[in-house]
Design a protein around this motif. Sequence first.
Motif, PDB file in Angstrom:
ATOM      1  N   ARG A  18       7.902  -5.504  10.070  1.00  0.00           N
ATOM      2  CA  ARG A  18       7.120  -6.044  11.216  1.00  0.00           C
ATOM      3  C   ARG A  18       6.695  -7.483  10.872  1.00  0.00           C
ATOM      4  O   ARG A  18       6.016  -7.818   9.919  1.00  0.00           O
ATOM      5  CB  ARG A  18       6.116  -5.114  11.331  1.00  0.00           C
ATOM      6  CG  ARG A  18       6.411  -3.574  11.712  1.00  0.00           C
ATOM      7  CD  ARG A  18       5.084  -2.757  11.899  1.00  0.00           C
ATOM      8  NE  ARG A  18       5.398  -1.367  12.285  1.00  0.00           N
ATOM      9  CZ  ARG A  18       5.405  -0.349  11.490  1.00  0.00           C
ATOM     10  NH1 ARG A  18       5.334  -0.550  10.025  1.00  0.00           N
ATOM     11  NH2 ARG A  18       5.727   0.929  11.735  1.00  0.00           N
ATOM     12  N   ASP A  19       7.021  -8.203  11.962  1.00  0.00           N
ATOM     13  CA  ASP A  19       6.579  -9.618  11.987  1.00  0.00           C
ATOM     14  C   ASP A  19       5.162  -9.693  12.828  1.00  0.00           C
ATOM     15  O   ASP A  19       5.232  -9.731  14.132  1.00  0.00           O
ATOM     16  CB  ASP A  19       7.401 -10.723  12.238  1.00  0.00           C
ATOM     17  CG  ASP A  19       7.121 -12.063  12.209  1.00  0.00           C
ATOM     18  OD1 ASP A  19       6.024 -12.188  11.962  1.00  0.00           O
ATOM     19  OD2 ASP A  19       8.052 -12.914  12.069  1.00  0.00           O
ATOM     20  N   ILE A  20       4.009  -9.686  11.992  1.00  0.00           N
ATOM     21  CA  ILE A  20       2.559  -9.514  12.765  1.00  0.00           C
ATOM     22  C   ILE A  20       2.501 -10.857  13.347  1.00  0.00           C
ATOM     23  O   ILE A  20       1.857 -10.631  14.546  1.00  0.00           O
ATOM     24  CB  ILE A  20       1.807  -9.443  11.582  1.00  0.00           C
ATOM     25  CG1 ILE A  20       1.881  -7.824  10.860  1.00  0.00           C
ATOM     26  CG2 ILE A  20       0.090  -9.198  12.439  1.00  0.00           C
ATOM     27  CD1 ILE A  20       1.164  -7.568   9.733  1.00  0.00           C
ATOM     28  N   PHE A  21       2.885 -11.869  12.898  1.00  0.00           N
ATOM     29  CA  PHE A  21       2.444 -13.273  13.539  1.00  0.00           C
ATOM     30  C   PHE A  21       3.332 -13.404  14.761  1.00  0.00           C
ATOM     31  O   PHE A  21       2.719 -13.820  15.769  1.00  0.00           O
ATOM     32  CB  PHE A  21       2.752 -14.332  12.655  1.00  0.00           C
ATOM     33  CG  PHE A  21       1.843 -14.356  11.260  1.00  0.00           C
ATOM     34  CD1 PHE A  21       0.335 -14.694  11.394  1.00  0.00           C
ATOM     35  CD2 PHE A  21       2.462 -13.863  10.121  1.00  0.00           C
ATOM     36  CE1 PHE A  21      -0.220 -14.610  10.176  1.00  0.00           C
ATOM     37  CE2 PHE A  21       1.565 -13.884   9.105  1.00  0.00           C
ATOM     38  CZ  PHE A  21       0.197 -14.130   9.091  1.00  0.00           C
ATOM     39  N   THR A  41      -2.033  -1.121  -3.763  1.00  0.00           N
ATOM     40  CA  THR A  41      -0.903  -1.836  -3.270  1.00  0.00           C
ATOM     41  C   THR A  41      -0.758  -1.636  -1.925  1.00  0.00           C
ATOM     42  O   THR A  41      -0.012  -2.347  -1.565  1.00  0.00           O
ATOM     43  CB  THR A  41      -0.100  -1.289  -4.151  1.00  0.00           C
ATOM     44  OG1 THR A  41       0.151   0.195  -4.140  1.00  0.00           O
ATOM     45  CG2 THR A  41       0.021  -1.587  -5.783  1.00  0.00           C
ATOM     46  N   THR A  42      -1.451  -0.784  -1.304  1.00  0.00           N
ATOM     47  CA  THR A  42      -1.218  -0.557   0.283  1.00  0.00           C
ATOM     48  C   THR A  42      -1.594  -1.613   0.818  1.00  0.00           C
ATOM     49  O   THR A  42      -1.372  -1.996   2.013  1.00  0.00           O
ATOM     50  CB  THR A  42      -2.011   0.681   0.589  1.00  0.00           C
ATOM     51  OG1 THR A  42      -3.360   0.614   0.107  1.00  0.00           O
ATOM     52  CG2 THR A  42      -1.447   1.985   0.116  1.00  0.00           C
ATOM     53  N   ALA A  43      -2.733  -2.508   0.322  1.00  0.00           N
ATOM     54  CA  ALA A  43      -3.054  -3.788   1.075  1.00  0.00           C
ATOM     55  C   ALA A  43      -2.200  -4.886   1.021  1.00  0.00           C
ATOM     56  O   ALA A  43      -1.931  -5.439   2.024  1.00  0.00           O
ATOM     57  CB  ALA A  43      -4.374  -4.146   0.332  1.00  0.00           C
ATOM     58  N   ALA A  44      -1.058  -4.685   0.108  1.00  0.00           N
ATOM     59  CA  ALA A  44      -0.101  -5.739  -0.027  1.00  0.00           C
ATOM     60  C   ALA A  44       0.923  -5.186   0.886  1.00  0.00           C
ATOM     61  O   ALA A  44       1.711  -6.121   1.409  1.00  0.00           O
ATOM     62  CB  ALA A  44       0.521  -5.847  -1.499  1.00  0.00           C
ATOM     63  N   ARG A  45       1.181  -3.973   0.998  1.00  0.00           N
ATOM     64  CA  ARG A  45       2.194  -3.546   1.993  1.00  0.00           C
ATOM     65  C   ARG A  45       1.840  -3.612   3.477  1.00  0.00           C
ATOM     66  O   ARG A  45       2.411  -4.087   4.327  1.00  0.00           O
ATOM     67  CB  ARG A  45       2.527  -1.830   1.928  1.00  0.00           C
ATOM     68  CG  ARG A  45       3.177  -1.717   0.448  1.00  0.00           C
ATOM     69  CD  ARG A  45       3.600  -0.118   0.448  1.00  0.00           C
ATOM     70  NE  ARG A  45       3.986   0.188  -0.976  1.00  0.00           N
ATOM     71  CZ  ARG A  45       3.576   0.630  -1.828  1.00  0.00           C
ATOM     72  NH1 ARG A  45       2.162   1.047  -1.639  1.00  0.00           N
ATOM     73  NH2 ARG A  45       4.232   0.937  -2.894  1.00  0.00           N
ATOM     74  N   TYR A  46       0.611  -3.572   3.702  1.00  0.00           N
ATOM     75  CA  TYR A  46       0.123  -3.833   5.054  1.00  0.00           C
ATOM     76  C   TYR A  46       0.255  -5.325   5.581  1.00  0.00           C
ATOM     77  O   TYR A  46       0.399  -5.624   6.871  1.00  0.00           O
ATOM     78  CB  TYR A  46      -1.394  -3.349   5.331  1.00  0.00           C
ATOM     79  CG  TYR A  46      -1.686  -1.994   5.478  1.00  0.00           C
ATOM     80  CD1 TYR A  46      -1.108  -1.218   6.403  1.00  0.00           C
ATOM     81  CD2 TYR A  46      -2.605  -1.327   4.776  1.00  0.00           C
ATOM     82  CE1 TYR A  46      -1.067   0.226   6.578  1.00  0.00           C
ATOM     83  CE2 TYR A  46      -2.848   0.084   4.800  1.00  0.00           C
ATOM     84  CZ  TYR A  46      -2.176   0.843   5.848  1.00  0.00           C
ATOM     85  OH  TYR A  46      -2.320   2.054   6.038  1.00  0.00           O
ATOM     86  N   GLN A  47       0.232  -6.262   4.424  1.00  0.00           N
ATOM     87  CA  GLN A  47       0.399  -7.502   4.991  1.00  0.00           C
ATOM     88  C   GLN A  47       1.823  -8.100   4.755  1.00  0.00           C
ATOM     89  O   GLN A  47       1.882  -9.442   4.672  1.00  0.00           O
ATOM     90  CB  GLN A  47      -0.383  -8.264   3.779  1.00  0.00           C
ATOM     91  CG  GLN A  47      -2.127  -7.969   3.961  1.00  0.00           C
ATOM     92  CD  GLN A  47      -2.878  -8.726   3.194  1.00  0.00           C
ATOM     93  OE1 GLN A  47      -2.761  -9.870   2.759  1.00  0.00           O
ATOM     94  NE2 GLN A  47      -4.096  -7.801   2.616  1.00  0.00           N
TER      95      GLN A  47
END
Length: 474
Positions: free
Chosen positions: A260-263, A201-207
């Motif tokens: 955080r808005d990565i884009f 689930t950390t993969a979903a949190r990073y995204q």
Amino acid sequence: MFDWLSNIPLGDSLAPFDIIEVSFNNGSRKDFFRNVTKQFFDKGEMVTVEGVSGFDVGTVSLTGELVKLQMKKRRAEDTPEVKKVLRRSTNDDLQRMNDNKSREKEALIKSRALARNLGLEMKLAEVEIQADGRKATFFYTADDRVDFRELIKVYASEFRAKVEMRQIGARQEAGKVGGIGSCGRELCCSTWLSDFKSVNTTAARYQNLSINQAKLSGQCGRLKCCLNYELDTYLDALKDFPDDADNIETAGGVAHLQKRDIFKCLMWYSYEGSNKQYPLTIARAKEIRQLNRQGIKPDDLKPVEVVTAKPKEADLGYADVVGLISLKSLEKTAQKRKQKDKDKQRQQRNGERTERGEPKQAQGQPRTDAPKGGQKPDNRQPSERKPKPDNRQQRQQSGGQPKQGREQQPRNEQQQQRQEQRQQTPKQPGQQPAQPGLPGGQGATNPKQDRRPPRHKHRPHNPNKNNNNPEKGQ
């Protein structure tokens, strides 16, 4: 795998790699075999290879130098124990294979019933029977370890073949069953994905994805494998964001990081007890954090204005010609329908006038008998019409004064005065009554009215109009 080296010729001194990759059961299982006959096999060609105490039939999936990379990826070694390719498949081999493959569905149903009778907590996903029918492989999934020693004996006596039990995971099961994913494409595990990595689930949190188990799970019930596809890109983008800027202090209070808005490279903060969020750039967040380390609290966050308006689409110069298309047949039909409706309305009007005794109206002519101003038409003959009395002459002869010169008195009082004056003045034949308040008694008129010519001068005299004529009653 795509063989991109198939059209590249090898040197004269080099010999082609003598191991090929063969897939079985529509690509659900693949294995490597040595080409001892040195024959040239194309991709998709059916070959007969060695099996367990017999032979098996499969499809050539890869040849050439790329087989070395596949063996290295799957950690298969080039040893003398590698099984061999016997020959190209003959019609007898293919017929025998088809007969045994037709038994797989029936064998799967029977095997599930036998396992249920023994009370084993396992789920059979697929049964694969060898081309010669001497071996049957049962693929199953289970949460815990299963003691299937008694089950193997039952299967061997029922199917008259060597039994092999192979446990697989939920992802491999979904790959064997197949299906369509939420993206609208065929499942990755059933087409090209062979190495299944663990997904957290950390993969979903990073995204910045919401932790919704229903949306993040695939058909296998586990987290989707595609969550790992773009994870490395997100991790590289997150390196520019500060790690110690979760809480920043300002003169208005402590602001907490929300997302955080990565884009757009923005960091959204909000104060305690407030739902309003303020977007800050990465540089501004680092600057405020550096000031907090020095014991300085800035007065304002200085948020960035985020424009949410959609960009205008470029005009490509296309014109909408749908409205310019005219179908003559449809237009004629519409005109005919309108004309029929008008004719029906006219017929209804003529029918109503006929019932009332009026003459019918000719088609195509406007109505001339319609009165203006909303008045009702007078259908009587001219001889039957009664002439309207001319009250103007009577008012002039009676010495009436204009409204401007009269005294503004109530209407009831004026009527009473007129009746009293008429009773006091005797009526004589051929003599006009005297007007009240005027000298002369008989036939006296107002000098102001003498200045205007009488309007009834040019009209013919009608003796019936004079209400004061004594001969009217005789």
